[in-house]
Design a protein around this motif. Structure first.
Motif, short mmCIF file in Angstrom:
data_model
loop_
_atom_site.label_atom_id
_atom_site.label_comp_id
_atom_site.label_asym_id
_atom_site.label_seq_id
_atom_site.Cartn_x
_atom_site.Cartn_y
_atom_site.Cartn_z
N ALA A 118 -18.77 -11.32 7.15
CA ALA A 118 -18.55 -12.48 6.27
C ALA A 118 -18.59 -13.80 7.03
O ALA A 118 -19.07 -14.81 6.51
CB ALA A 118 -17.21 -12.33 5.53
N VAL A 119 -18.09 -13.80 8.28
CA VAL A 119 -18.20 -15.00 9.10
C VAL A 119 -19.08 -14.77 10.33
O VAL A 119 -19.49 -15.75 10.98
CB VAL A 119 -16.81 -15.54 9.55
N ASP A 120 -19.40 -13.51 10.65
CA ASP A 120 -20.16 -13.22 11.86
C ASP A 120 -21.27 -12.21 11.57
O ASP A 120 -21.14 -11.05 11.85
CB ASP A 120 -19.20 -12.66 12.92
N MET A 121 -22.47 -12.67 11.06
CA MET A 121 -22.67 -14.01 10.57
C MET A 121 -23.53 -14.01 9.31
O MET A 121 -24.45 -14.78 9.15
CB MET A 121 -23.27 -14.90 11.65
N LYS A 122 -23.22 -13.08 8.42
CA LYS A 122 -24.00 -12.98 7.20
C LYS A 122 -23.74 -14.14 6.24
O LYS A 122 -24.53 -14.37 5.32
CB LYS A 122 -23.77 -11.61 6.54
N ASP A 123 -22.67 -14.88 6.48
CA ASP A 123 -22.46 -16.11 5.71
C ASP A 123 -23.56 -17.12 6.01
O ASP A 123 -24.17 -17.69 5.09
CB ASP A 123 -21.08 -16.71 5.99
N MET A 124 -23.85 -17.34 7.29
CA MET A 124 -24.91 -18.27 7.67
C MET A 124 -26.28 -17.74 7.27
O MET A 124 -27.16 -18.51 6.84
CB MET A 124 -24.87 -18.54 9.17
N ASP A 125 -26.49 -16.45 7.39
CA ASP A 125 -27.75 -15.85 6.92
C ASP A 125 -27.95 -16.16 5.43
O ASP A 125 -29.05 -16.55 5.00
CB ASP A 125 -27.74 -14.34 7.12
N PRO A 407 -6.92 -25.08 5.71
CA PRO A 407 -6.19 -25.18 6.99
C PRO A 407 -5.45 -23.91 7.35
O PRO A 407 -5.27 -23.61 8.53
CB PRO A 407 -5.22 -26.34 6.75
N GLU A 408 -5.01 -23.14 6.34
CA GLU A 408 -4.19 -21.96 6.62
C GLU A 408 -5.01 -20.73 7.00
O GLU A 408 -4.45 -19.72 7.45
CB GLU A 408 -3.33 -21.62 5.40
N LEU A 409 -6.31 -20.79 6.87
CA LEU A 409 -7.14 -19.62 7.18
C LEU A 409 -7.30 -19.45 8.69
O LEU A 409 -7.68 -20.38 9.39
CB LEU A 409 -8.53 -19.77 6.54
N ASP A 410 -6.99 -18.25 9.17
CA ASP A 410 -7.14 -17.95 10.60
C ASP A 410 -8.61 -17.62 10.87
O ASP A 410 -8.98 -16.46 11.02
CB ASP A 410 -6.24 -16.78 10.99
N PHE A 411 -9.41 -18.66 10.97
CA PHE A 411 -10.86 -18.48 11.09
C PHE A 411 -11.22 -17.76 12.38
O PHE A 411 -12.04 -16.83 12.39
CB PHE A 411 -11.55 -19.83 11.03
N ALA A 412 -10.61 -18.15 13.49
CA ALA A 412 -10.91 -17.51 14.76
C ALA A 412 -10.59 -16.02 14.72
O ALA A 412 -11.30 -15.20 15.30
CB ALA A 412 -10.14 -18.18 15.89
N GLY A 413 -9.52 -15.65 14.01
CA GLY A 413 -9.13 -14.26 13.90
C GLY A 413 -10.07 -13.42 13.06
O GLY A 413 -10.01 -12.19 13.09
N MET A 414 -10.95 -14.09 12.28
CA MET A 414 -11.90 -13.36 11.45
C MET A 414 -12.98 -12.68 12.28
O MET A 414 -13.52 -11.64 11.90
CB MET A 414 -12.59 -14.32 10.46
N PHE A 415 -13.33 -13.26 13.42
CA PHE A 415 -14.44 -12.73 14.22
C PHE A 415 -14.06 -11.39 14.83
O PHE A 415 -13.13 -11.30 15.63
CB PHE A 415 -14.82 -13.73 15.32
N HIS A 416 -14.77 -10.35 14.42
CA HIS A 416 -14.55 -8.98 14.90
C HIS A 416 -13.17 -8.46 14.48
O HIS A 416 -12.73 -7.42 15.00
CB HIS A 416 -14.70 -8.88 16.42
N GLY A 417 -12.51 -9.15 13.56
CA GLY A 417 -11.17 -8.76 13.15
C GLY A 417 -11.17 -7.97 11.86
O GLY A 417 -12.20 -7.73 11.23
#
Length: 441
Positions: A118-125, A407-417
């Protein structure tokens, strides 16, 4: 997208969520070998979506099932240098039992699209496909040629994706001087009056390593001073606990200065604990860019409880800052000691570019047009992307996959999480920004 859809005026914003969901539903898990499902199905999906709007995409299969899709859009002024927009279609594996929603369902819940990638990285696709399809349906050619590349194998270093294309089909990227891709362009909210959008202009290099210690095999009941497991364990523990010295690159210095101005406080990289504490949700992304790192990730030895093995192995994920590779390798050898054999499983360079020029100005103007509180600033990625391969062709790479995030979304934690997800509104925001960016670039 049918002719009926076109007649109804379906836009990129209208279809980006479905594109993202459908891409997530294609399992492209990359296990670091060829045991996964591969990217062929995703490559064919992308090719079909591009062909529907008049492009002539090509699929390149570097190994059975490991496929990438490339297409070129002719711009209004083909004499200008071309722009590359690249993304990868593979994802890291996911255990469905750990997730709130199945990682390959593409389910929509709580205002987000959930799923691995979802963020790594089919959203950008999906955002790229949505923008390109909208522009081509409405006859809006870009100012210059754009090369689109949807790539295999990024999550294992790009050997069967970007690296394969750069080595075997460099003509696909003829005339390309700049590129945008993942892990940049996302927002960090300082206040309602100021949101910083982090543009990736640098990334650390990598040494994925195998460590081996040879010892004397024997019976587990005997006293053995030459135990390979003991020697390796002590070396791995030293490495895992080692704190590498702070080294502030020009990109990190610029980031800290910009963020410090926005927060109204000085960020001192020499006080790592205090600096990281002020970074909030982006601390995970930024903290590892202040020094080299080496994290033990795997251990292996032995085959029976009463047999002392003659060999023990470990794997380490090592990352080094631009300009500090030699220092990193020397530190590794000193920490590990002479009994540990170190060999690379995969290695790649660090890359860094300056935060200036018309492309950067186009990013800033596109962001501000959709978010008046936006300010683009540079940062370094602690991981790696396919930009390393394209750098070999002289292509200047930036991370710019624009998302306005809560602001509350842990975006960094989404990667491979676990529970990876992207806001629906963020996807639509990204489509609008990318569309403006293409016009301004």
């Amino acid at each position: 997208m049918s002719e009926t859809d076109t007649a109804r005026g379906v836009t990129g914003e209208d279809e980006v969520v479905d594109l993202c969901r459908e891409l997530i539903q294609i399992d492209t898990s990359n296990y670091g070998d060829h045991s996964g499902p591969g990217e062929r199905k995703a490559a064919e999906y992308v090719a079909e979506k591009l062909a529907e709007v008049g492009l002539e995409p090509q699929i390149f299969e570097s190994h059975p099932g490991r496929a990438s899709t490339v297409a070129r859009i002719e711009g209004e002024d083909p004499s200008r240098p071309a722009l590359l927009i690249h993304g990868h279609t593979d994802v890291v594996p996911a255990n469905a039992d750990d997730w709130t929603h199945h990682p390959f369902s593409g389910e929509i819940a709580d205002g987000c699209v959930w799923g691995r990638g979802a963020v790594d990285m089919k959203d950008m696709d999906a955002m790229t496909l949505a923008v390109v399809r909208d522009r081509l349906r409405s006859g809006r050619r870009p100012p210059r040629d754009i090369v689109l590349a949807f790539l295999a194998d990024e999550e294992a270093g790009g050997t069967y994706g970007a690296r394969y294309l750069v080595d075997h089909h460099p003509d696909l990227f003829e005339g390309v001087t700049e590129a945008i891709s993942e892990v940049g362009g996302f927002s960090f909210t300082v206040s309602e009056q100021r949101r910083l959008y982090l543009i990736q202009t640098a990334e650390k290099g990598m040494h994925w390593m195998k460590l081996t210690v040879a010892g004397t095999a024997g019976h587990g009941s005997m006293i053995h001073r030459d135990n390979a497991i003991t020697e390796l364990s002590e070396a791995v523990a030293r490495l895992g606990r080692h704190t590498f010295p702070v080294r502030v690159t020009k990109t990190t210095r610029a980031f800290l200065d910009e963020l410090g101005d926005a927060l109204g406080t000085e960020l001192d990289p020499e006080n790592m604990e205090g600096t990281i504490a002020k970074l909030g949700g982006i601390a995970k992304l930024i903290g590892a860019t202040l020094s080299n790192t080496a994290n033990p990730t795997q251990l292996g030895a032995g085959y029976k409880v009463n047999v002392i093995p003659g060999e023990a192995t470990a794997h380490v994920d090592g990352r080094f800052l631009p300009g500090h590779e030699e220092e990193f390798l020397a530190d590794l050898d000193r920490i590990l000691g002479p009994k540990v054999k170190r060999e690379d499983v995969h290695a790649d360079k660090a890359v860094e570019t300056t935060f200036d020029g018309p492309l950067v100005a186009a990013m800033q103007s596109a962001l501000v047009a959709e978010d008046p509180a936006a300010k683009a600033i540079p940062y370094m990625l602690s991981g790696g992307t396919d930009a390393k391969s394209f750098d070999d062709l002289g292509i200047r790479g930036f991370g710019f996959a624009p998302l306005k995030l809560p602001p509350e979304l842990d975006f960094a934690g989404m990667f491979h999480g676990v529970d990876e997800r992207v806001p629906v509104d963020g996807l639509k925001f990204g489509v609008r920004v990318l569309d403006r960016f293409i016009d301004a670039s």
